[in-house]
Design a protein around this motif. Structure first.
Motif, PDB file in Angstrom:
ATOM      1  N   GLU A  45       0.677  -1.094  -0.377  1.00  0.00           N
ATOM      2  CA  GLU A  45      -0.217  -0.224  -0.273  1.00  0.00           C
ATOM      3  C   GLU A  45       0.997   0.934   0.625  1.00  0.00           C
ATOM      4  O   GLU A  45       0.656   2.064  -0.793  1.00  0.00           O
ATOM      5  N   THR A  46       1.746   0.803   1.024  1.00  0.00           N
ATOM      6  CA  THR A  46       2.855   2.425   0.726  1.00  0.00           C
ATOM      7  C   THR A  46       3.167   2.754  -1.033  1.00  0.00           C
ATOM      8  O   THR A  46       3.651   3.906  -1.029  1.00  0.00           O
ATOM      9  N   ALA A  47       3.363   1.133  -1.233  1.00  0.00           N
ATOM     10  CA  ALA A  47       4.801   1.567  -2.335  1.00  0.00           C
ATOM     11  C   ALA A  47       3.100   2.318  -3.822  1.00  0.00           C
ATOM     12  O   ALA A  47       4.258   2.984  -4.706  1.00  0.00           O
ATOM     13  N   GLU A  48       2.170   1.724  -3.425  1.00  0.00           N
ATOM     14  CA  GLU A  48       1.860   2.158  -4.381  1.00  0.00           C
ATOM     15  C   GLU A  48       1.047   3.267  -4.066  1.00  0.00           C
ATOM     16  O   GLU A  48       1.011   4.493  -5.402  1.00  0.00           O
ATOM     17  N   GLN A  49       0.661   4.058  -3.091  1.00  0.00           N
ATOM     18  CA  GLN A  49       0.788   5.868  -2.896  1.00  0.00           C
ATOM     19  C   GLN A  49       2.393   6.104  -2.792  1.00  0.00           C
ATOM     20  O   GLN A  49       1.843   7.517  -3.762  1.00  0.00           O
ATOM     21  N   ALA A  50       3.041   5.789  -2.959  1.00  0.00           N
ATOM     22  CA  ALA A  50       4.211   6.628  -3.260  1.00  0.00           C
ATOM     23  C   ALA A  50       4.651   6.740  -4.423  1.00  0.00           C
ATOM     24  O   ALA A  50       4.774   7.888  -5.437  1.00  0.00           O
ATOM     25  N   LEU A  51       4.126   5.562  -5.142  1.00  0.00           N
ATOM     26  CA  LEU A  51       3.688   5.417  -6.686  1.00  0.00           C
ATOM     27  C   LEU A  51       3.585   6.541  -7.293  1.00  0.00           C
ATOM     28  O   LEU A  51       3.354   7.605  -8.609  1.00  0.00           O
ATOM     29  N   ALA A  52       2.287   6.167  -6.755  1.00  0.00           N
ATOM     30  CA  ALA A  52       1.476   7.218  -7.447  1.00  0.00           C
ATOM     31  C   ALA A  52       1.137   8.862  -7.097  1.00  0.00           C
ATOM     32  O   ALA A  52       0.872   9.283  -8.117  1.00  0.00           O
ATOM     33  N   GLU A  53       1.623   9.199  -6.642  1.00  0.00           N
ATOM     34  CA  GLU A  53       2.319  10.436  -5.884  1.00  0.00           C
ATOM     35  C   GLU A  53       3.779  11.082  -6.988  1.00  0.00           C
ATOM     36  O   GLU A  53       3.932  11.944  -6.648  1.00  0.00           O
ATOM     37  N   TRP A  54       4.278   9.716  -7.463  1.00  0.00           N
ATOM     38  CA  TRP A  54       5.714  10.305  -8.239  1.00  0.00           C
ATOM     39  C   TRP A  54       4.703  10.670  -9.119  1.00  0.00           C
ATOM     40  O   TRP A  54       5.964  10.392 -10.106  1.00  0.00           O
ATOM     41  N   GLY A  55       3.653  10.020  -9.455  1.00  0.00           N
ATOM     42  CA  GLY A  55       3.502  10.240 -11.030  1.00  0.00           C
ATOM     43  C   GLY A  55       4.180   9.446 -11.646  1.00  0.00           C
ATOM     44  O   GLY A  55       3.470   9.511 -13.104  1.00  0.00           O
TER      45      GLY A  55
END
Length: 136
Positions: free
Chosen positions: A28-38
């Protein structure tokens, strides 16, 4: 490993308890970070990265929890690559080049190679990190 992460424009580190829930939290943290990074979460390499991450966290929970009540998951990315690592305090450094296919580190190595990535084990006085780099 730290220098490789620091060289990338996007970075995130999370410390999780070495228990089964860490796998879900790391994803979940990875998905959130990747989404925030575009980074598009629908790219095939992202699915592979999340599976590899799940395997690495699962291995730390299964094999290192007794010596490492917490694990650290590090994420980093640039426009051309994704890097992540899982660190635990267990001193055993598995030989990645000898990992058999079919599960655990074998799956990690097979998928990493298939998608043109690299894997490494980094030992230090506080345990070890297994890092994965995948092209985006």
């Amino acid at each position: 490993m730290a220098m490789q992460l620091e060289a990338l424009p996007h970075r995130h580190i999370v410390t999780l308890p070495a228990e089964p829930s860490a796998v879900r939290l790391a994803r979940e943290t990875a998905e959130q970070a990747l989404a925030e990074w575009g980074i598009d979460l629908h790219r095939p390499v992202v699915d592979v990265a999340l599976l590899i991450l799940s395997e690495l966290v699962t291995n730390s929970v299964r094999h290192a929890a007794e010596l490492s009540p917490q694990i650290m998951v590090m994420y980093a990315a640039s426009g051309s690559r994704l890097v992540f690592a899982v660190h635990d305090r267990h001193p055993h450094q598995p030989p990645l080049h000898e990992a058999a296919t079919g599960g655990g580190l074998g799956t990690v190595m097979e998928l990493t190679r298939q998608f043109g990535g690299t894997a490494a084990v980094h030992g230090d006085t506080d345990g070890k990190s297994i890092s994965i780099t995948l092209p985006l």
